[in-house]
Motif scaffolding. Sequence first.
Motif, PDB file in Angstrom:
ATOM      1  N   ARG A  98      -6.107  -2.719  -6.471  1.00  0.00           N
ATOM      2  CA  ARG A  98      -7.256  -1.957  -6.569  1.00  0.00           C
ATOM      3  C   ARG A  98      -7.575  -1.286  -5.256  1.00  0.00           C
ATOM      4  O   ARG A  98      -8.057  -0.087  -5.468  1.00  0.00           O
ATOM      5  CB  ARG A  98      -8.530  -2.845  -6.829  1.00  0.00           C
ATOM      6  N   GLU A  99      -7.702  -1.983  -4.102  1.00  0.00           N
ATOM      7  CA  GLU A  99      -8.098  -1.194  -2.918  1.00  0.00           C
ATOM      8  C   GLU A  99      -7.005  -0.229  -2.780  1.00  0.00           C
ATOM      9  O   GLU A  99      -7.317   1.054  -2.259  1.00  0.00           O
ATOM     10  CB  GLU A  99      -8.034  -2.166  -1.726  1.00  0.00           C
ATOM     11  N   ALA A 100      -5.608  -0.506  -2.977  1.00  0.00           N
ATOM     12  CA  ALA A 100      -4.745   0.614  -2.579  1.00  0.00           C
ATOM     13  C   ALA A 100      -4.566   1.618  -3.650  1.00  0.00           C
ATOM     14  O   ALA A 100      -4.351   2.763  -3.267  1.00  0.00           O
ATOM     15  CB  ALA A 100      -3.412   0.056  -2.841  1.00  0.00           C
ATOM     16  N   GLN A 130       0.889  -1.220   0.061  1.00  0.00           N
ATOM     17  CA  GLN A 130      -0.034  -0.093  -0.141  1.00  0.00           C
ATOM     18  C   GLN A 130       0.853   1.348   0.115  1.00  0.00           C
ATOM     19  O   GLN A 130       0.649   2.128  -0.784  1.00  0.00           O
ATOM     20  CB  GLN A 130      -1.052   0.077   1.242  1.00  0.00           C
ATOM     21  N   SER A 133      -7.559   2.648  -5.017  1.00  0.00           N
ATOM     22  CA  SER A 133      -8.968   3.178  -4.825  1.00  0.00           C
ATOM     23  C   SER A 133      -9.765   3.025  -6.254  1.00  0.00           C
ATOM     24  O   SER A 133     -10.727   4.014  -6.723  1.00  0.00           O
ATOM     25  CB  SER A 133      -8.982   4.732  -4.249  1.00  0.00           C
ATOM     26  N   ARG A 193      -7.088  -7.786  -6.137  1.00  0.00           N
ATOM     27  CA  ARG A 193      -7.789  -7.043  -4.822  1.00  0.00           C
ATOM     28  C   ARG A 193      -6.713  -6.105  -4.300  1.00  0.00           C
ATOM     29  O   ARG A 193      -7.500  -4.751  -3.903  1.00  0.00           O
ATOM     30  CB  ARG A 193      -8.196  -8.120  -3.920  1.00  0.00           C
ATOM     31  N   VAL A 194      -5.814  -6.346  -3.860  1.00  0.00           N
ATOM     32  CA  VAL A 194      -4.813  -5.385  -3.051  1.00  0.00           C
ATOM     33  C   VAL A 194      -4.519  -4.238  -3.892  1.00  0.00           C
ATOM     34  O   VAL A 194      -4.569  -2.909  -3.754  1.00  0.00           O
ATOM     35  CB  VAL A 194      -3.519  -6.063  -2.728  1.00  0.00           C
ATOM     36  N   PRO A 228     -12.455   0.975  -8.075  1.00  0.00           N
ATOM     37  CA  PRO A 228     -13.797  -0.148  -7.600  1.00  0.00           C
ATOM     38  C   PRO A 228     -13.775  -1.532  -8.434  1.00  0.00           C
ATOM     39  O   PRO A 228     -13.336  -1.228  -9.618  1.00  0.00           O
ATOM     40  CB  PRO A 228     -15.000   0.933  -7.795  1.00  0.00           C
ATOM     41  N   LEU A 229     -14.106  -2.192  -7.521  1.00  0.00           N
ATOM     42  CA  LEU A 229     -14.236  -3.585  -8.221  1.00  0.00           C
ATOM     43  C   LEU A 229     -15.551  -3.564  -9.020  1.00  0.00           C
ATOM     44  O   LEU A 229     -16.544  -2.921  -8.816  1.00  0.00           O
ATOM     45  CB  LEU A 229     -14.603  -4.707  -7.123  1.00  0.00           C
TER      46      LEU A 229
END
Length: 66
Positions: free
Chosen positions: A58-60, A21, A62, A55-56, A64-65
């Motif tokens: 995209r989350e880091a 991150q 920002s 997943r990591v 969206p899935l």
Amino acid sequence: MVRMRMPSNRWAPGFGHLNFQEPLRVLTALGYTGFISAEVLQKPSFQEAARKTIRVLREALSIPLR
């Protein structure tokens, strides 16, 4: 283009010992909008490593899935 090489056991984000991150946060703060890829071991399986990496990232970043 930016290439980052971090000492790693090359497991997918969340399975290994690296904090993905922080470097991604720095790239975002610097305005980087280019491509990002990850070279990880296919452990515990290809599918799980791919899912976790996506997943990591995209989350880091920002993102969206869908």
